[in-house]
Write a protein that holds these residues in place. Structure first.
Motif, mmCIF file in Angstrom:
data_model
loop_
_atom_site.group_PDB
_atom_site.id
_atom_site.type_symbol
_atom_site.label_atom_id
_atom_site.label_comp_id
_atom_site.label_asym_id
_atom_site.label_seq_id
_atom_site.Cartn_x
_atom_site.Cartn_y
_atom_site.Cartn_z
ATOM 1 N N THR A 35 0.849 -1.180 0.000
ATOM 2 C CA THR A 35 0.000 0.000 0.000
ATOM 3 C C THR A 35 0.889 1.236 0.000
ATOM 4 O OG1 THR A 35 -1.763 -1.104 1.230
ATOM 5 C CG2 THR A 35 -1.797 1.291 1.204
ATOM 6 N N SER A 48 0.307 4.932 0.610
ATOM 7 C CA SER A 48 -0.624 5.976 1.039
ATOM 8 C C SER A 48 -0.011 7.354 0.891
ATOM 9 C CB SER A 48 -1.050 5.751 2.493
ATOM 10 O OG SER A 48 0.078 5.711 3.350
ATOM 11 N N SER A 58 -4.526 2.668 -7.890
ATOM 12 C CA SER A 58 -5.400 3.841 -7.930
ATOM 13 C C SER A 58 -4.643 5.041 -7.397
ATOM 14 C CB SER A 58 -6.671 3.604 -7.109
ATOM 15 O OG SER A 58 -6.352 3.377 -5.743
ATOM 16 N N THR A 117 -2.769 3.997 -3.205
ATOM 17 C CA THR A 117 -3.940 4.755 -2.785
ATOM 18 C C THR A 117 -3.607 6.204 -2.481
ATOM 19 O OG1 THR A 117 -3.601 4.020 -0.508
ATOM 20 C CG2 THR A 117 -5.109 2.726 -1.856
ATOM 21 N N SER A 158 -1.450 -1.972 -4.272
ATOM 22 C CA SER A 158 -2.360 -0.839 -4.318
ATOM 23 C C SER A 158 -1.593 0.459 -4.135
ATOM 24 C CB SER A 158 -3.413 -0.971 -3.218
ATOM 25 O OG SER A 158 -4.236 0.171 -3.173
#
Length: 267
Positions: free
Chosen positions: A75, A77, A116, A97, A95
Protein backbone atom coordinates in the motif's frame (compact mmCIF):
# COMPACT_ATOMS: atom_id res chain seq x y z
CA UNK A 1 33.63 1.07 -14.18
CA UNK A 2 30.02 -0.01 -14.47
CA UNK A 3 29.98 -2.25 -11.41
CA UNK A 4 27.52 -1.54 -8.64
CA UNK A 5 26.21 -3.18 -5.46
CA UNK A 6 23.12 -5.38 -5.57
CA UNK A 7 20.66 -5.37 -2.69
CA UNK A 8 18.68 -8.51 -1.77
CA UNK A 9 16.18 -8.20 1.07
CA UNK A 10 14.72 -11.20 2.85
CA UNK A 11 14.30 -9.34 6.12
CA UNK A 12 13.05 -5.83 6.96
CA UNK A 13 13.93 -2.47 5.45
CA UNK A 14 12.69 0.48 7.51
CA UNK A 15 13.26 3.95 5.99
CA UNK A 16 12.40 6.42 8.75
CA UNK A 17 13.99 9.60 7.39
CA UNK A 18 15.81 10.92 4.34
CA UNK A 19 16.24 8.75 1.23
CA UNK A 20 17.37 5.18 0.70
CA UNK A 21 18.58 4.92 -2.94
CA UNK A 22 19.04 1.47 -4.49
CA UNK A 23 21.06 1.40 -7.71
CA UNK A 24 22.32 -2.14 -8.18
CA UNK A 25 19.26 -4.34 -8.59
CA UNK A 26 18.35 -7.34 -6.48
CA UNK A 27 15.70 -9.85 -5.43
CA UNK A 28 13.56 -9.40 -2.36
CA UNK A 29 11.03 -11.46 -0.42
CA UNK A 30 11.08 -9.32 2.71
CA UNK A 31 9.33 -6.11 3.76
CA UNK A 32 9.93 -2.43 2.95
CA UNK A 33 8.43 0.27 5.18
CA UNK A 34 8.78 3.99 4.39
CA UNK A 35 7.70 6.59 6.94
CA UNK A 36 5.97 9.86 6.10
CA UNK A 37 8.57 12.35 4.86
CA UNK A 38 11.04 9.60 3.88
CA UNK A 39 11.79 8.21 0.39
CA UNK A 40 12.58 4.77 -1.01
CA UNK A 41 14.23 5.36 -4.39
CA UNK A 42 15.14 2.94 -7.16
CA UNK A 43 17.62 4.44 -9.62
CA UNK A 44 19.12 1.54 -11.58
CA UNK A 45 19.35 -2.20 -12.05
CA UNK A 46 16.45 -4.64 -11.96
CA UNK A 47 14.67 -5.03 -8.64
CA UNK A 48 12.28 -7.96 -8.20
CA UNK A 49 9.99 -7.77 -5.19
CA UNK A 50 8.70 -11.31 -5.37
CA UNK A 51 5.58 -12.97 -3.99
CA UNK A 52 5.82 -12.83 -0.21
CA UNK A 53 7.37 -9.38 -0.18
CA UNK A 54 5.50 -6.37 1.18
CA UNK A 55 5.73 -2.64 0.57
CA UNK A 56 4.17 -0.07 2.92
CA UNK A 57 4.87 3.54 1.95
CA UNK A 58 3.54 6.54 3.86
CA UNK A 59 6.26 8.72 2.34
CA UNK A 60 7.50 8.55 -1.27
CA UNK A 61 8.19 5.65 -3.62
CA UNK A 62 10.46 6.99 -6.38
CA UNK A 63 11.51 5.18 -9.57
CA UNK A 64 13.99 7.23 -11.60
CA UNK A 65 15.86 4.46 -13.44
CA UNK A 66 16.21 0.73 -13.85
CA UNK A 67 13.25 -1.62 -13.49
CA UNK A 68 11.12 -2.42 -10.45
CA UNK A 69 8.78 -5.42 -10.61
CA UNK A 70 6.25 -5.73 -7.79
CA UNK A 71 4.66 -9.16 -7.26
CA UNK A 72 4.01 -8.92 -3.54
CA UNK A 73 1.51 -6.98 -1.45
CA UNK A 74 1.62 -3.32 -0.68
CA UNK A 75 0.00 0.00 0.00
CA UNK A 76 1.32 3.41 -0.98
CA UNK A 77 -0.62 5.98 1.04
CA UNK A 78 1.94 8.66 0.28
CA UNK A 79 3.31 9.48 -3.18
CA UNK A 80 4.44 7.30 -6.07
CA UNK A 81 6.67 9.08 -8.59
CA UNK A 82 7.95 7.54 -11.83
CA UNK A 83 10.35 9.90 -13.59
CA UNK A 84 12.38 7.30 -15.50
CA UNK A 85 12.96 3.59 -15.76
CA UNK A 86 10.02 1.22 -15.29
CA UNK A 87 7.67 0.37 -12.44
CA UNK A 88 5.58 -2.74 -13.08
CA UNK A 89 2.65 -3.79 -10.89
CA UNK A 90 2.03 -7.46 -11.59
CA UNK A 91 -0.50 -10.02 -10.41
CA UNK A 92 0.25 -9.41 -6.76
CA UNK A 93 -2.30 -7.30 -4.88
CA UNK A 94 -0.46 -4.01 -5.11
CA UNK A 95 -2.36 -0.84 -4.32
CA UNK A 96 -1.38 2.80 -4.76
CA UNK A 97 -3.94 4.76 -2.78
CA UNK A 98 -1.97 7.98 -2.46
CA UNK A 99 -1.00 10.36 -5.25
CA UNK A 100 0.83 9.20 -8.38
CA UNK A 101 3.11 11.32 -10.57
CA UNK A 102 4.22 9.98 -13.95
CA UNK A 103 6.64 12.30 -15.77
CA UNK A 104 8.92 9.85 -17.59
CA UNK A 105 9.67 6.17 -17.97
CA UNK A 106 6.88 3.59 -17.84
CA UNK A 107 4.25 2.68 -15.26
CA UNK A 108 2.79 -0.73 -16.12
CA UNK A 109 -0.36 -2.01 -14.41
CA UNK A 110 -1.12 -5.62 -15.30
CA UNK A 111 -4.25 -7.68 -14.83
CA UNK A 112 -4.66 -8.70 -11.20
CA UNK A 113 -2.95 -5.65 -9.76
CA UNK A 114 -4.95 -2.94 -8.01
CA UNK A 115 -3.68 0.56 -8.70
CA UNK A 116 -5.40 3.84 -7.93
CA UNK A 117 -4.57 7.46 -7.24
CA UNK A 118 -6.35 10.26 -5.42
CA UNK A 119 -4.24 13.04 -6.91
CA UNK A 120 -1.02 13.81 -8.72
CA UNK A 121 -0.15 14.29 -12.37
CA UNK A 122 0.57 12.53 -15.66
CA UNK A 123 2.92 14.83 -17.57
CA UNK A 124 5.08 12.44 -19.60
CA UNK A 125 6.19 8.87 -20.03
CA UNK A 126 3.91 5.90 -20.67
CA UNK A 127 1.05 4.24 -18.80
CA UNK A 128 0.97 0.64 -20.03
CA UNK A 129 -0.20 -2.86 -19.19
CA UNK A 130 -3.28 -5.06 -19.30
CA UNK A 131 -4.93 -3.79 -16.12
CA UNK A 132 -6.68 -0.65 -14.85
CA UNK A 133 -5.25 2.49 -13.28
CA UNK A 134 -8.07 4.23 -11.42
CA UNK A 135 -8.55 7.89 -10.56
CA UNK A 136 -10.41 7.35 -7.30
CA UNK A 137 -13.06 9.47 -5.63
CA UNK A 138 -11.46 12.27 -3.63
CA UNK A 139 -11.46 15.99 -2.98
CA UNK A 140 -8.49 16.32 -5.32
CA UNK A 141 -7.93 16.21 -9.07
CA UNK A 142 -5.63 14.05 -11.18
CA UNK A 143 -4.06 16.20 -13.91
CA UNK A 144 -3.06 14.88 -17.35
CA UNK A 145 -0.88 17.28 -19.35
CA UNK A 146 1.12 14.91 -21.58
CA UNK A 147 2.34 11.37 -22.13
CA UNK A 148 0.93 8.21 -23.66
CA UNK A 149 -1.47 5.46 -22.61
CA UNK A 150 -0.35 2.30 -24.39
CA UNK A 151 -2.72 -0.54 -23.63
CA UNK A 152 -4.66 -0.94 -20.42
CA UNK A 153 -7.26 1.40 -18.97
CA UNK A 154 -7.23 4.79 -17.28
CA UNK A 155 -10.52 4.81 -15.37
CA UNK A 156 -12.13 7.75 -13.59
CA UNK A 157 -14.31 6.38 -10.81
CA UNK A 158 -17.65 7.90 -9.75
CA UNK A 159 -16.80 11.14 -7.86
CA UNK A 160 -13.29 11.04 -9.31
CA UNK A 161 -11.98 14.04 -11.26
CA UNK A 162 -9.54 14.11 -14.18
CA UNK A 163 -8.26 17.40 -15.61
CA UNK A 164 -6.90 17.44 -19.18
CA UNK A 165 -4.86 20.64 -19.47
CA UNK A 166 -1.88 22.23 -21.20
CA UNK A 167 -1.11 22.44 -24.90
CA UNK A 168 0.58 19.05 -25.37
CA UNK A 169 -1.09 16.04 -26.99
CA UNK A 170 -2.42 13.29 -24.75
CA UNK A 171 -2.00 9.99 -26.61
CA UNK A 172 -4.07 6.83 -26.28
CA UNK A 173 -2.47 4.02 -28.32
CA UNK A 174 -2.38 0.22 -28.65
CA UNK A 175 -6.07 -0.37 -27.91
CA UNK A 176 -5.74 1.70 -24.75
CA UNK A 177 -8.91 2.87 -23.03
CA UNK A 178 -10.05 5.92 -21.10
CA UNK A 179 -13.28 5.37 -19.16
CA UNK A 180 -15.03 8.11 -17.20
CA UNK A 181 -17.75 7.54 -14.62
CA UNK A 182 -16.92 10.75 -12.75
CA UNK A 183 -15.89 14.13 -14.19
CA UNK A 184 -13.40 14.94 -16.93
CA UNK A 185 -12.63 18.64 -17.32
CA UNK A 186 -10.88 19.27 -20.65
CA UNK A 187 -9.21 22.67 -20.93
CA UNK A 188 -6.26 22.12 -23.26
CA UNK A 189 -4.42 19.86 -25.70
CA UNK A 190 -5.54 17.33 -28.25
CA UNK A 191 -6.46 13.75 -27.46
CA UNK A 192 -4.84 11.52 -30.10
CA UNK A 193 -6.29 8.02 -30.51
CA UNK A 194 -4.54 5.24 -32.45
CA UNK A 195 -4.60 1.47 -32.89
CA UNK A 196 -8.31 1.08 -32.01
CA UNK A 197 -8.10 3.09 -28.80
CA UNK A 198 -11.39 4.03 -27.12
CA UNK A 199 -12.91 6.64 -24.84
CA UNK A 200 -16.06 5.67 -22.95
CA UNK A 201 -17.95 8.33 -21.00
CA UNK A 202 -20.79 7.54 -18.59
CA UNK A 203 -20.21 10.60 -16.39
CA UNK A 204 -19.60 14.24 -17.31
CA UNK A 205 -17.10 15.11 -20.05
CA UNK A 206 -16.82 18.90 -19.91
CA UNK A 207 -14.98 20.62 -22.78
CA UNK A 208 -13.90 24.03 -21.52
CA UNK A 209 -11.94 25.10 -24.58
CA UNK A 210 -11.57 24.71 -28.32
CA UNK A 211 -9.65 21.44 -28.66
CA UNK A 212 -9.90 18.21 -30.66
CA UNK A 213 -10.05 14.43 -30.33
CA UNK A 214 -8.35 13.03 -33.44
CA UNK A 215 -7.16 9.72 -34.85
CA UNK A 216 -3.61 8.71 -35.73
CA UNK A 217 -4.50 5.16 -36.68
CA UNK A 218 -3.12 4.64 -40.18
CA UNK A 219 -3.83 1.01 -41.04
CA UNK A 220 -4.03 -0.03 -37.39
CA UNK A 221 -7.56 1.11 -36.64
CA UNK A 222 -9.34 4.35 -35.83
CA UNK A 223 -10.39 5.46 -32.39
CA UNK A 224 -13.90 5.61 -30.92
CA UNK A 225 -15.65 7.90 -28.41
CA UNK A 226 -18.78 6.37 -26.85
CA UNK A 227 -21.03 8.54 -24.69
CA UNK A 228 -23.78 7.25 -22.42
CA UNK A 229 -23.45 10.15 -19.97
CA UNK A 230 -23.09 13.86 -20.75
CA UNK A 231 -20.70 15.53 -23.16
CA UNK A 232 -20.80 19.27 -22.53
CA UNK A 233 -19.09 22.24 -24.15
CA UNK A 234 -19.25 24.89 -21.45
CA UNK A 235 -16.49 27.29 -22.51
CA UNK A 236 -14.65 28.48 -25.59
CA UNK A 237 -16.13 30.45 -28.46
CA UNK A 238 -14.48 28.37 -31.18
CA UNK A 239 -14.83 24.72 -32.17
CA UNK A 240 -14.41 21.54 -30.18
CA UNK A 241 -13.86 18.65 -32.58
CA UNK A 242 -14.44 14.93 -32.20
CA UNK A 243 -13.10 13.37 -35.39
CA UNK A 244 -10.47 14.10 -37.96
CA UNK A 245 -6.96 12.77 -38.38
CA UNK A 246 -3.60 13.71 -36.90
CA UNK A 247 -1.78 12.17 -39.87
CA UNK A 248 0.03 14.42 -42.29
CA UNK A 249 -0.08 12.09 -45.32
CA UNK A 250 -2.23 9.24 -46.66
CA UNK A 251 -4.52 8.86 -43.66
CA UNK A 252 -8.30 8.83 -43.82
CA UNK A 253 -8.94 7.60 -40.30
CA UNK A 254 -11.14 9.57 -37.97
CA UNK A 255 -12.72 9.15 -34.53
CA UNK A 256 -16.20 7.69 -34.41
CA UNK A 257 -18.71 9.23 -32.00
CA UNK A 258 -21.41 6.92 -30.63
CA UNK A 259 -23.95 8.78 -28.51
CA UNK A 260 -26.85 7.41 -26.50
CA UNK A 261 -26.52 10.00 -23.74
CA UNK A 262 -26.68 13.79 -23.70
CA UNK A 263 -24.74 16.34 -25.75
CA UNK A 264 -24.99 19.84 -24.24
CA UNK A 265 -23.46 22.66 -26.34
CA UNK A 266 -23.60 25.79 -24.17
CA UNK A 267 -21.13 27.96 -26.05
Amino acid sequence: CSDTVGFNNSGTVDVQTGTLLLLGGGTSSGSFTVASGATLAFGGGTHSLNAGSSLTVAGTLLVSGGAVNLDGTGTVSGTTTVSGGALTLNSGITSTTGSTNLSGGTLTVNTGATASTVGGSFSGGTLAGTGTFTVAASNGTYTWTGGTISGGTLAVAPLGTLLLSGGSDKNVFAAGTVTNAGTVTWTGGRLVLAQSATITNSGLWDAQGDNAIVSFGGNSGSGTFTNTGTVRKSAGTGTTTIGGSACFFFCSDTVGFNNSGTVDVQT
